[in-house]
Enzyme design. Structure first.
Site, mmCIF file in Angstrom:
data_model
loop_
_atom_site.group_PDB
_atom_site.id
_atom_site.type_symbol
_atom_site.label_atom_id
_atom_site.label_comp_id
_atom_site.label_asym_id
_atom_site.label_seq_id
_atom_site.Cartn_x
_atom_site.Cartn_y
_atom_site.Cartn_z
ATOM 1 N N SER A 91 0.823 -1.216 0.000
ATOM 2 C CA SER A 91 0.000 0.000 0.000
ATOM 3 C C SER A 91 0.859 1.269 0.000
ATOM 4 O O SER A 91 2.001 1.265 0.468
ATOM 5 C CB SER A 91 -0.911 0.024 1.227
ATOM 6 O OG SER A 91 -1.607 -1.183 1.366
HETATM 7 N N1 SAH Z 1 -0.506 -5.171 3.956
HETATM 8 C C1 SAH Z 1 0.282 -5.451 2.758
HETATM 9 C C2 SAH Z 1 -0.392 -5.047 1.470
HETATM 10 C C3 SAH Z 1 -1.507 -5.912 1.194
HETATM 11 S S1 SAH Z 1 -2.045 -6.145 -0.448
HETATM 12 C C4 SAH Z 1 1.646 -4.808 2.838
HETATM 13 O O1 SAH Z 1 1.933 -4.056 3.781
HETATM 14 O O2 SAH Z 1 2.455 -5.072 1.951
HETATM 15 C C5 SAH Z 1 -3.391 -7.213 -0.016
HETATM 16 C C6 SAH Z 1 -2.984 -8.626 0.289
HETATM 17 O O3 SAH Z 1 -4.162 -9.315 0.722
HETATM 18 C C7 SAH Z 1 -2.455 -9.390 -0.914
HETATM 19 O O4 SAH Z 1 -1.194 -9.912 -0.638
HETATM 20 C C8 SAH Z 1 -3.497 -10.481 -1.121
HETATM 21 O O5 SAH Z 1 -2.971 -11.693 -1.587
HETATM 22 C C9 SAH Z 1 -4.080 -10.637 0.272
HETATM 23 N N2 SAH Z 1 -5.423 -11.239 0.317
HETATM 24 C C10 SAH Z 1 -6.452 -11.102 -0.566
HETATM 25 N N3 SAH Z 1 -7.510 -11.819 -0.168
HETATM 26 C C11 SAH Z 1 -7.156 -12.425 1.003
HETATM 27 C C12 SAH Z 1 -7.830 -13.305 1.901
HETATM 28 N N4 SAH Z 1 -9.066 -13.735 1.680
HETATM 29 N N5 SAH Z 1 -7.161 -13.721 3.001
HETATM 30 C C13 SAH Z 1 -5.891 -13.309 3.247
HETATM 31 N N6 SAH Z 1 -5.204 -12.489 2.427
HETATM 32 C C14 SAH Z 1 -5.823 -12.041 1.316
#
Ligand code: SAH
Length: 243
Positions: A91
């Protein structure tokens, strides 16, 4: 005729020959990233109104460039999200700071994060709370983040590969929950796993547009209230992983 004694010559060599050599490329890189990080804090985070000194000082200690792919390190402190592989993103720095502020973290809190991604948001939170549990649905990202966080010495974070819609019942209830992928509806199990008096921050809405960042609060009687904050754009929180 000797101008300097042998001892003086030796000392001069130490000062003018050895010292400059000890200033390495690595020091140079560190200074470079420190400058970019400071600029990020001033122009993106403070300038937009995140002023909590503790959060700002944590954003100063976490090296965001170590959480992005090596060829993108130069852009790690830019004002935007960056790809981290598998179609996912880390993000935007301001959003990380803003969500952290909305979460109102405290040093005794146990926090659940959904969407580990690179591990950056978890790393920032880990410096402000007692423990962070974080769940990632893509195994490669989850495993890589776990390895990275361990190597960097973050020892109060536990990463699990799994489906965030289920939460992490073994360690519930949580003081705080932060969701960094956008579901279309608030996952009921996450509300269940929020402690009375707890707070959850999550983006909610359809893929790519029309998402809002929400504050969900559960009072001491278990009543839930929801407040909308800013419009945001997150990757979708997927129901299950397509093979
Ligand atoms: N917090 C992260 C950015 C997240 S991007 C950072 O600091 O880098 C969102 C993430 O959520 C992605 O890696 C994606 O694979 C994950 N995601 C999407 N759906 C999900 C689910 N149902 N359960 C767990 N993770 C999920």
């Amino acid at each position: 005729m000797h101008i300097y004694s042998r001892r003086t010559t030796y000392l001069l060599f130490l000062f003018f020959g050895f010292l400059p050599c000890s200033y390495t490329w690595q020091d140079d890189q560190t200074l470079h990233y420190e400058a970019l990080k400071q600029q990020m804090i001033d122009t993106q985070i403070k300038a937009r109104g995140v002023n909590d000194p503790e959060i700002l000082s944590v954003m100063e200690t976490v090296n965001r460039h170590l959480f992005v792919p090596e060829d993108l390190r130069e852009y790690a402190y830019n004002d935007g999200p960056l790809p981290i592989g598998h179609g996912q993103t880390i993000s935007q720095p301001y959003i990380v700071a803003y969500m952290t502020e909305l979460l109102q973290p405290d040093s005794h809190h146990v926090v659940l994060e959904i969407g580990t991604g690179s591990g950056y948001q978890a790393a920032v939170l880990s410096k402000l709370v007692h423990f962070v549990y974080t769940i990632e649905i893509i195994p490669e990202l989850g495993n890589e983040a776990a390895k990275r966080l361990k190597q960097l010495g973050y020892d109060n974070i536990s990463v699990r590969v799994g489906d965030g819609y289920q939460g992490w019942p073994e360690f519930a209830p949580f003081d705080r929950i932060i969701v960094t992928a956008a579901p279309e509806e608030i996952p009921p199990k996450l509300i269940e796993q929020l402690k009375a008096g707890g707070r959850m921050i999550l983006p909610k809405g359809p893929q790519w547009w029309g998402q809002d960042l929400l504050i969900v609060e559960k009072d001491n009687d278990g009543n839930v209230s929801i407040e909308k904050t800013i419009p945001v754009r997150f990757v979708p929180m997927v129901k299950e992983r397509k093979p």
